[in-house]
Design an enzyme around this catalytic site. Structure first.
Site, short mmCIF file in Angstrom:
data_model
loop_
_atom_site.label_atom_id
_atom_site.label_comp_id
_atom_site.label_asym_id
_atom_site.label_seq_id
_atom_site.Cartn_x
_atom_site.Cartn_y
_atom_site.Cartn_z
N LYS A 174 7.66 8.94 5.74
CA LYS A 174 7.60 8.96 4.27
C LYS A 174 6.24 8.39 3.89
O LYS A 174 5.98 7.20 4.05
CB LYS A 174 8.73 8.13 3.67
CG LYS A 174 9.21 8.60 2.31
CD LYS A 174 8.19 8.50 1.20
CE LYS A 174 8.10 7.12 0.61
NZ LYS A 174 6.96 6.96 -0.33
N GLU A 249 7.03 -4.92 8.75
CA GLU A 249 5.66 -5.47 8.72
C GLU A 249 5.32 -5.67 7.26
O GLU A 249 5.02 -4.71 6.56
CB GLU A 249 4.67 -4.48 9.35
CG GLU A 249 4.92 -4.19 10.81
CD GLU A 249 4.46 -5.31 11.72
OE1 GLU A 249 4.06 -6.38 11.24
OE2 GLU A 249 4.54 -5.11 12.95
N CYS A 283 -3.13 -6.29 5.20
CA CYS A 283 -2.04 -7.27 5.21
C CYS A 283 -2.47 -8.53 5.94
O CYS A 283 -2.05 -9.62 5.58
CB CYS A 283 -0.81 -6.66 5.85
SG CYS A 283 -1.18 -5.85 7.37
N GLU A 383 -0.05 -13.10 -2.41
CA GLU A 383 -0.99 -12.12 -1.87
C GLU A 383 -1.70 -11.40 -3.01
O GLU A 383 -1.06 -10.91 -3.93
CB GLU A 383 -0.17 -11.12 -1.05
CG GLU A 383 -0.99 -10.16 -0.26
CD GLU A 383 -0.10 -9.30 0.64
OE1 GLU A 383 0.95 -8.84 0.17
OE2 GLU A 383 -0.48 -9.10 1.81
P1 NAD Z 1 5.35 -1.00 -1.15
O1 NAD Z 1 6.38 -1.86 -0.54
O2 NAD Z 1 5.35 -0.84 -2.60
O3 NAD Z 1 5.43 0.49 -0.57
C1 NAD Z 1 5.39 0.77 0.79
C2 NAD Z 1 6.14 2.06 1.03
O4 NAD Z 1 7.51 1.85 0.71
C3 NAD Z 1 5.68 3.23 0.18
O5 NAD Z 1 5.72 4.41 0.97
C4 NAD Z 1 6.73 3.29 -0.92
O6 NAD Z 1 6.91 4.58 -1.46
C5 NAD Z 1 7.97 2.88 -0.17
N1 NAD Z 1 9.03 2.33 -1.00
C6 NAD Z 1 8.93 1.69 -2.20
N2 NAD Z 1 10.16 1.34 -2.64
C7 NAD Z 1 11.05 1.76 -1.72
C8 NAD Z 1 12.46 1.67 -1.59
N3 NAD Z 1 13.23 1.07 -2.52
N4 NAD Z 1 13.05 2.19 -0.50
C9 NAD Z 1 12.31 2.77 0.46
N5 NAD Z 1 10.98 2.90 0.40
C10 NAD Z 1 10.34 2.39 -0.68
O7 NAD Z 1 3.98 -1.55 -0.59
P2 NAD Z 1 2.53 -0.98 -0.92
O8 NAD Z 1 2.21 -1.41 -2.31
O9 NAD Z 1 2.43 0.44 -0.59
O10 NAD Z 1 1.64 -1.76 0.15
C11 NAD Z 1 1.12 -3.02 -0.08
C12 NAD Z 1 1.93 -4.07 0.64
O11 NAD Z 1 2.15 -3.72 2.00
C13 NAD Z 1 1.25 -5.41 0.70
O12 NAD Z 1 2.19 -6.41 0.39
C14 NAD Z 1 0.78 -5.53 2.14
O13 NAD Z 1 0.64 -6.83 2.61
C15 NAD Z 1 1.81 -4.79 2.88
N6 NAD Z 1 1.26 -4.24 4.13
C16 NAD Z 1 1.64 -4.78 5.32
C17 NAD Z 1 1.13 -4.30 6.50
C18 NAD Z 1 1.55 -4.88 7.83
O14 NAD Z 1 1.30 -4.29 8.85
N7 NAD Z 1 2.17 -6.04 7.87
C19 NAD Z 1 0.23 -3.25 6.49
C20 NAD Z 1 -0.13 -2.70 5.27
C21 NAD Z 1 0.40 -3.20 4.09
#
Ligand code: NAD
Length: 481
Positions: A174, A249, A283, A383
């Site tokens: 996704k 993650e 992240c 963050e």
């Molecule tokens: P997000 O949680 O908003 O979205 C991530 C993904 O989850 C997207 O594909 C989104 O469509 C999906 N999503 C959103 N709501 C959902 C739900 N209810 N059910 C299932 N899927 C859903 O995060 P973001 O804004 O895309 O990314 C930023 C965040 O991600 C930051 O907090 C960052 O630290 C973290 N991040 C972590 C890592 C890691 O490896 N630890 C890597 C990259 C980003």
């Protein structure tokens, strides 16, 4: 550049049941393309296609070396097409073109690494005495669902997809709503290397619709999620309902402790990469520097120099590796970061450099350094996910570790010192899944990565990650006589 991008289900490019979403170019603020949006029925089709591949044995029953060769070939496919992919990635995500190339190369490296590991997932024989022969095997879970964030869409998909395929799982990806386009090349790669139709399905959809449907689908056997803490909690809850494992993650507020004996000149490079790479949307970004009182002023001067040396402009105008930074992923993310800077100032932080939105089209924020940050401030705990560094002071080692460990997160941490005892003690005491000594981001695809605390659980990268995608079966045979 194509104006409309479809989803990829069971080997076919298809429209989305939920219509389309506009994809913007954060380097210009203009519309870039339209992406098909999956609905719940599309998700169901993709999961069932993957489940059929799994049941057929077309992946799971292969000799591992054959799967490994296909996985390696996917990496080569990405490298062969890296210029084209990098341009699309830069235009949808905002990062400098040279950073996008590094991301594609990093993605390819995952396929190389896990392709090589495919035939190393071996069981063991457990002695049970004369009357038995016992051994363990590792079997793929079946359907791996992978939910991807927008900051490194290519590398994050590569990280989970390569290991999942190498161990024989069929996958449903996704993609993120903001940066879905570059993921199309994983579908091209899967076709080019001859994976069965349905082994790799890639769809974009809204998180709350398609994402939630994927996480809750009863035919999904394992989930990998990279993203924010609230979404991670929703996904873990959905996984629990179906009693399937998930890897989370999540975010971080990672700190570098800089001692009075650290090599401050060398640390300039850590600032460059640690907080300004991908405009801080990493992240494991070095979003806090905790520096000894006695070297605080000199270090701030050096860090301000690094921030001010960066030329900030649209990523597509930055083909050459150098002191440059691109746009943030969206104006909404940029505004959120700018608001956090203002709130920090209201709580007493000082802007040593940057701090403002840039007066050009697109989602640009100045490389920012905040001083006089104290551990109780919001900016020291939450963050930002942008090019914003918070500087805190300490006067003894115990205080530095207390500040470093003082947030609910625990993704990575760093210690900068020439003193081996100090470095080793800090490495033991930092509450984080990965500790860097004297170089931020030291490590690689080979080294396990993942969080303590609210940064998540499970590990990606390294050999550890392979065990996310397999389940252990023990076979005990009663022998006659
Ligand atoms: P997000 O949680 O908003 O979205 C991530 C993904 O989850 C997207 O594909 C989104 O469509 C999906 N999503 C959103 N709501 C959902 C739900 N209810 N059910 C299932 N899927 C859903 O995060 P973001 O804004 O895309 O990314 C930023 C965040 O991600 C930051 O907090 C960052 O630290 C973290 N991040 C972590 C890592 C890691 O490896 N630890 C890597 C990259 C980003």
């Amino acid at each position: 550049m194509k104006t409309y991008w479809q989803n990829y289900i069971e080997g076919a490019w298809v429209d989305g049941g939920a219509g389309r979403i506009d994809i913007a170019n954060p380097g210009t603020g203009e519309k870039l393309a339209e992406q098909a949006l999956a609905d719940v029925a599309d998700v169901d089709r993709a999961v069932m296609a993957a489940q059929r591949v799994h049941q057929s044995g077309a992946l799971a029953d292969l000799r591992p070396v054959e799967r490994g060769r296909m996985v390696q070939a996917m990496g080569r496919y990405l490298l062969e097409n890296k210029d084209e992919i990098a341009r699309v990635l830069t235009m949808e995500q905002g990062k400098p073109l040279w950073e996008a190339v590094i991301e594609i190369e990093g993605a390819a490296r995952y396929f190389e690494y896990y392709g090589n590991q495919a035939e190393t997932v071996e069981g063991r024989s457990i002695p049970l005495g004369k009357g038995y022969f016992d051994f363990t095997t590792y079997e793929p879970f079946g359907v791996s669902a992978q939910i991807i964030p927008w900051n490194y869409p290519v590398e994050m998909t590569a990280r989970s997809l390569s290991a999942a395929l190498a161990t024989g799982n069929a996958c449903v990806i996704k993609t993120p709503e903001l940066t879905p386009l570059s993921n199309a090349w994983f579908a091209h790669a899967a076709e080019a290397v001859g994976l069965p139709k349905g082994a790799v399905n890639i769809l974009c959809g809204l998180g709350r619709d398609a994402g939630a449907a994927l996480a809750a689908h009863p035919q999904v056997n394992q989930i990998v999620f990279t993203g924010s803490v609230p979404t991670g909690i929703a996904i873990a809850t959905a996984a629990a309902q179906n009693v399937v494992p998930c890897v989370l993650e999540l975010g971080g507020k990672s700190a570098a402790i800089v001692h009075d004996d650290a090599d401050l000149a060398a640390f300039e490079n850590d600032i460059r990469w640690g907080i300004y790479f991908n405009a801080g949307q990493v992240c494991s970004a070095m979003s806090r520097v905790i520096v000894h009182d006695s070297v605080h002023d000199e270090l701030v001067e050096r860090m301000v120099g690094v921030a001010q040396s960066l030329s900030v402009k649209p990523g597509i105008e930055q083909p050459q590796f150098g002191a440059t930074m691109g746009a943030m992923v969206s104006e909404a993310q940029r505004d959120r970061a700018a608001d956090m800077i203002s709130a920090a100032q209201a709580q007493g932080a000082q802007v040593a450099t940057g701090g403002r939105k840039m007066n050009i089209p697109g989602a640009f924020l100045e490389p920012t350094i905040l001083t006089d940050v104290t551990p109780d401030m919001t900016i020291a705990n939450e963050e930002v996910f942008g090019p914003v560094l918070s500087v805190l002071k300490f006067s003894n080692d115990a205080e530095a570790l207390k500040i470093a460990n003082g947030t609910p997160y625990g993704l990575v941490g760093g210690v900068f010192t020439r003193d081996l005892d100090r470095a080793t003690t800090a490495a033991r005491q930092l509450r984080a899944g990965q500790v860097f000594v004297n170089e931020w981001y030291a490590g690689g695809v080979e080294t396990p990565f993942g969080g303590y605390g609210k940064s998540g659980y499970g590990r990606e990268k390294g050999r550890e990650a392979l065990w996310n995608y397999v389940q252990t079966k023990n076979v005990a045979i009663k022998l006659k006589g």
